[in-house]
Design an enzyme around this catalytic site. Structure first.
Site, PDB file in Angstrom:
ATOM      1  CD  GLU A  35      -9.746  36.183  -6.025  1.00 58.50           C
ATOM      2  OE1 GLU A  35      -9.205  35.189  -6.544  1.00 58.50           O
ATOM      3  OE2 GLU A  35     -10.466  36.982  -6.643  1.00 58.50           O
ATOM      4  NE  ARG A 262      -6.151  23.604  -6.531  1.00 62.51           N
ATOM      5  CZ  ARG A 262      -6.126  24.920  -6.389  1.00 62.51           C
ATOM      6  NH1 ARG A 262      -5.083  25.622  -6.726  1.00 62.51           N
ATOM      7  NH2 ARG A 262      -7.163  25.559  -5.900  1.00 62.51           N
ATOM      8  CE  LYS A 272     -11.298  30.727  -3.311  1.00 62.69           C
ATOM      9  NZ  LYS A 272     -10.484  31.838  -2.799  1.00 62.69           N
TER      10      LYS A 272
HETATM   11  P1  ATP Z   1     -10.016  27.847  -5.555  1.00 58.71           P
HETATM   12  O1  ATP Z   1      -9.619  27.208  -6.832  1.00 58.71           O
HETATM   13  O2  ATP Z   1     -10.658  26.931  -4.591  1.00 58.71           O
HETATM   14  O3  ATP Z   1     -10.808  29.092  -5.749  1.00 58.71           O
HETATM   15  P2  ATP Z   1      -7.740  29.420  -5.124  1.00 58.71           P
HETATM   16  O4  ATP Z   1      -6.350  28.914  -5.273  1.00 58.71           O
HETATM   17  O5  ATP Z   1      -8.234  30.337  -6.157  1.00 58.71           O
HETATM   18  O6  ATP Z   1      -8.656  28.200  -4.859  1.00 58.71           O
HETATM   19  P3  ATP Z   1      -7.109  31.250  -3.072  1.00 58.71           P
HETATM   20  O7  ATP Z   1      -8.010  31.971  -2.179  1.00 58.71           O
HETATM   21  O8  ATP Z   1      -6.364  31.986  -4.093  1.00 58.71           O
HETATM   22  O9  ATP Z   1      -7.949  30.108  -3.743  1.00 58.71           O
HETATM   23  O10 ATP Z   1      -6.119  30.356  -2.209  1.00 58.71           O
HETATM   24  C1  ATP Z   1      -5.385  30.800  -1.103  1.00 58.71           C
HETATM   25  C2  ATP Z   1      -4.208  29.904  -0.908  1.00 58.71           C
HETATM   26  O11 ATP Z   1      -4.639  28.579  -0.676  1.00 58.71           O
HETATM   27  C3  ATP Z   1      -3.324  29.882  -2.130  1.00 58.71           C
HETATM   28  O12 ATP Z   1      -1.977  29.901  -1.733  1.00 58.71           O
HETATM   29  C4  ATP Z   1      -3.668  28.576  -2.778  1.00 58.71           C
HETATM   30  O13 ATP Z   1      -2.579  28.091  -3.515  1.00 58.71           O
HETATM   31  C5  ATP Z   1      -4.020  27.696  -1.571  1.00 58.71           C
HETATM   32  N1  ATP Z   1      -4.950  26.654  -1.970  1.00 58.71           N
HETATM   33  C6  ATP Z   1      -6.126  26.799  -2.590  1.00 58.71           C
HETATM   34  N2  ATP Z   1      -6.700  25.609  -2.849  1.00 58.71           N
HETATM   35  C7  ATP Z   1      -5.842  24.677  -2.362  1.00 58.71           C
HETATM   36  C8  ATP Z   1      -5.849  23.243  -2.313  1.00 58.71           C
HETATM   37  N3  ATP Z   1      -6.860  22.547  -2.825  1.00 58.71           N
HETATM   38  N4  ATP Z   1      -4.808  22.636  -1.747  1.00 58.71           N
HETATM   39  C9  ATP Z   1      -3.782  23.332  -1.217  1.00 58.71           C
HETATM   40  N5  ATP Z   1      -3.720  24.674  -1.219  1.00 58.71           N
HETATM   41  C10 ATP Z   1      -4.726  25.350  -1.789  1.00 58.71           C
HETATM   42 MG    MG Z   2      -6.788  32.032  -6.489  1.00 58.92          MG
END
Ligand code: ATP
Ligand code: MG
Length: 683
Positions: A35, A262, A272
């Site tokens: 995102e 994760r 983020k």
């Molecule tokens: P955050 O909580 O940091 O905002 P998010 O999951 O909302 O993370 P996205 O931009 O939606 O962030 O993530 C893009 C991809 O990266 C998704 O498939 C998500 O599952 C994966 N991802 C995000 N954080 C992690 C992590 N800590 N470990 C492994 N994969 C991750």
């Molecule tokens: Mg997300």
């Protein structure tokens, strides 16, 4: 015994099964779906390396898909930064896609759902809808709008789209099952009104699809075969499948959602939202502050793409949430830079050294090896003269025989130069040393081949010639948080654990003139100090170096010394890969023996060291230690921790492993039992 069968992780196993069951390899397709609401962090790197790694392994396309369904938080700046980071990590996407490109298709499908009586417009308040949702153990209550006619729903939905209502006035909901044990199936939202311009679609839309609705359908549009997401989406899988059921045509491929854990890293936060808070409160200088766990922060700190990819490989893909110790990340960058960084000299806390028997107007150009690890690394010249800077802590007037540096009456070697002997000091009125006077042995120049040059002395010091030195700024970083898991304390905010001393700025450090030519991205080892890289704030007359990492893991140094001793003249040449592997298991045994006598920080760092070392151990090396006598419990614990690392990397369990874990679970020693329990959960 070569370990050439690389173990595969559970997602690769799933793909192998699908292929075995008839999925054509040319149908494999993956995506990385960020995102664009922030910069990528090291957790995202896990997902990037996983998805693009699968693409490389199976020669399948991987899309970079921006999941841009929430215009309130998303910006073009983030899109650009994300693209840059993925490319920098060394990956190539097939297509750049945006969920926003599918807004029309998603809308059309939603209209179809309404027509089939599977979606309705709800005009209640969010609170009323939440109230009706029920609890995991009690069914929900149907909305009074659930039975509305198709015509009324179509009319309202169109008017939602046309911007006739303010935000929150109406939502579109799927009509699924208000009594489902899975709360997400209780008539979830499909659309909400958001009166905000979108960074790509501008003001075309004022209704936006919810993540669950957009994600699976985007996968379907792009014909993604395996949609890999993190564990928190596991309960969403049922909904993902329900949404696909509504639109799926069996001539097409049906995407599969699967989940993995994760990646979390100790001593930092990863979300983020929290990283944004650090930026907004100016706790750090920006998303790319070298203390941030962002890809851009790590890059600015001096991390290489190779080290981050290596870290991803070593920490593996698992089904269970766990925290990877930051020392593993540091281990990976150290290993990489040791192979590639140019060796130079810089003095961070200078004190003047005068060589009284060296002529005042004499200057010499000495030859320094760029990298002893690289036979083709070449050399560069280092100017030498009568007055030098050395590190203040490298001199003591008097010291015990464990001090291998300069003292009065003792000899040390100046790196790439001469053997010197401490003679006297000059002090100011307050008793501080302002100059150290010494003599040098003029026949002892390094590499001159004379007998005197072969003499062994106890220590080697780094130095810079004062006349030639370049004054620079050096920034040293410590962990950004003092707590291992700053966001795990329910009663305290993660901000409470920010380390107030995580940045140390040294305004007056001196480096050899060779560094005047340093460019962004060049990597240096300041001999005996650590790895450094030029910061982007540097200008040609004000050089600034960031410390990437020290030469050794100072947090675990009591327990293990896998690093080469660079401060010793007789430093051994780099060991071969094989020797290093053999010594990893020996080192683990050594650390393990004392394990049960440790507690607190020491215990934690011993555990971290074992986990680091475990990365260099094969199952064949570990297995014989399963038979360690029951009373040698420390060794058994070390073996258990190592086994956990191998299992997390995808080692497949067998009866020997099961028996060893089983024995551990039943052991009277709590540490052993708890390690066994931790790895019992890895499947
Ligand atoms: P955050 O909580 O940091 O905002 P998010 O999951 O909302 O993370 P996205 O931009 O939606 O962030 O993530 C893009 C991809 O990266 C998704 O498939 C998500 O599952 C994966 N991802 C995000 N954080 C992690 C992590 N800590 N470990 C492994 N994969 C991750
Ligand atoms: Mg997300």
């Amino acid at each position: 015994m070569a370990e050439d069968v690389k173990s595969i992780n559970f997602l690769e196993q799933l793909i192998e099964e699908d292929l075995a069951n008839g999925l054509s390899p040319d149908k494999l397709r993956f995506r990385f779906p960020p995102e664009p609401n922030g910069y990528l962090h090291i957790g995202h790197a896990a997902s990037i390396c996983l998805n693009f790694g699968l693409g490389e392994k199976y020669n399948a396309p991987v899309n970079l898909r921006f999941d841009d369904t929430n215009p309130t938080k998303e910006e073009q700046e983030y899109v650009d930064a994300i693209k840059y980071d993925v490319e920098w990590l060394g990956f190539k996407w097939d297509k750049v896609c945006y969920s926003s490109d599918y807004f029309q298709q998603l809308y059309d499908w939603a209209v179809e759902l309404i027509k089939k009586g599977k979606a309705y417009v709800d005009g209640q308040s969010a609170a009323a809808m939440a109230e009706q949702k029920g609890t995991p153990t009690t069914p929900g209550v149907a909305s009074p709008h659930r039975g509305q006619s198709v015509e009324e729903n179509l009319d309202l939905f169109e008017r939602m789209k046309n911007g006739e209502f303010e935000a929150g006035r109406y939502v579109l909901r799927a009509k699924i099952d208000m009594a489902s044990p899975n709360m997400l199936m209780r008539d979830p939202l499909l659309y909400r009104i958001v009166n905000k311009a979108h960074h790509r679609t501008g003001n075309d839309w004022c209704i936006y699809p919810m993540y669950d609705w957009a994600h699976g359908e985007s996968d379907y549009i792009e014909q993604i075969s395996h949609s890999l997401c993190t564990l928190e989406f596991k309960p969403h899988r049922e909904l993902y499948d329900w949404f696909l059921d509504q639109i799926y045509e069996d001539t097409k491929l049906r995407p599969k959602q699967r989940e993995f854990a994760r990646r979390n890293l100790s001593y930092t936060v990863m979300s983020k939202r929290k990283l944004l808070a650090l930026v907004q409160t100016k706790t750090v200088a920006g998303w790319d502050d070298p203390r941030m766990p962002t890809i851009s922060g790590l890059r600015r700190r001096g991390y290489t793409p190779e080290s981050i990819r290596k870290f991803s490989e070593l920490s593996g893909i698992s089904k269970r949430d766990s925290v990877t110790d930051v020392s593993l990340l540091e281990f990976c960058i150290r290993e990489d830079l040791n192979k590639t960084a140019t060796r130079v000299m810089g003095v961070l806390d200078p004190v003047k050294l005068v060589i009284t028997n060296y002529p005042e107007d004499k200057e010499e150009m000495l030859i320094a090896e760029n990298n002893p690890e690289d036979p083709n690394g070449g050399t560069h010249e280092v100017p030498f003269s009568r007055e030098l800077y050395i590190e203040r802590e490298d001199f003591k007037e008097e010291a015990g025989n464990k001090f291998f540096r300069l003292t009065i009456g003792n000899e040390v070697r100046l790196k790439s130069a001469y053997i010197i002997k401490g003679e006297s000091v000059v002090k100011d009125a307050a008793g501080n040393i302002t100059e150290i006077h010494c003599t040098c042995d003029p026949d002892s120049r390094s590499g001159s081949g004379t007998e005197a040059s072969m003499r062994k002395v106890k220590g080697t010091l780094h130095w810079v010639s004062i006349k030639h030195a370049v004054k620079v700024e050096v920034r040293e970083y410590d962990r950004l948080f003092l707590d291992e898991a700053p966001d795990s304390h329910g009663d305290k905010d993660f901000m409470d654990f920010v380390n107030p001393d995580s940045l140390k700025i040294i305004k007056e450090a001196y480096v050899e003139p060779f560094l005047k030519e340093a460019k962004l991205d060049d990597k240096f080892q300041f001999q005996r100090l650590g790895y450094f890289t030029l910061d982007k704030d540097a200008t040609s007359d004000h050089l600034i170096f960031n410390k990437t990492v020290g030469l050794r893991d100072t947090w675990a140094k009591q327990q293990s010394k896998p690093e080469q001793q660079n401060d010793h003249p007789a430093a051994k040449p780099a060991q071969s890969q094989q020797q290093e592997q053999r010594s990893a298991i020996n080192e683990i045994q050594k650390i393990s023996k004392k394990y049960t006598n440790l507690s607190g920080d020491k215990l934690a760092s011993a555990r971290a060291s074992i986990m680091n070392l475990a990365e260099g151990v094969s199952y064949e090396e570990l297995q014989p230690l399963f038979n360690t006598a029951a009373k040698k419990v420390g060794t058994r614990i070390g073996v258990m921790i190592t086994l956990g690392v191998l299992l997390n990397k995808g080692l497949v369990r067998n009866s020997e492993i099961d028996a060893f874990i089983e024995a551990g679970l039943n052991d009277a020693n709590e540490l052993l039992a708890s390690e066994a329990k931790t790895i019992e959960a890895i499947k």
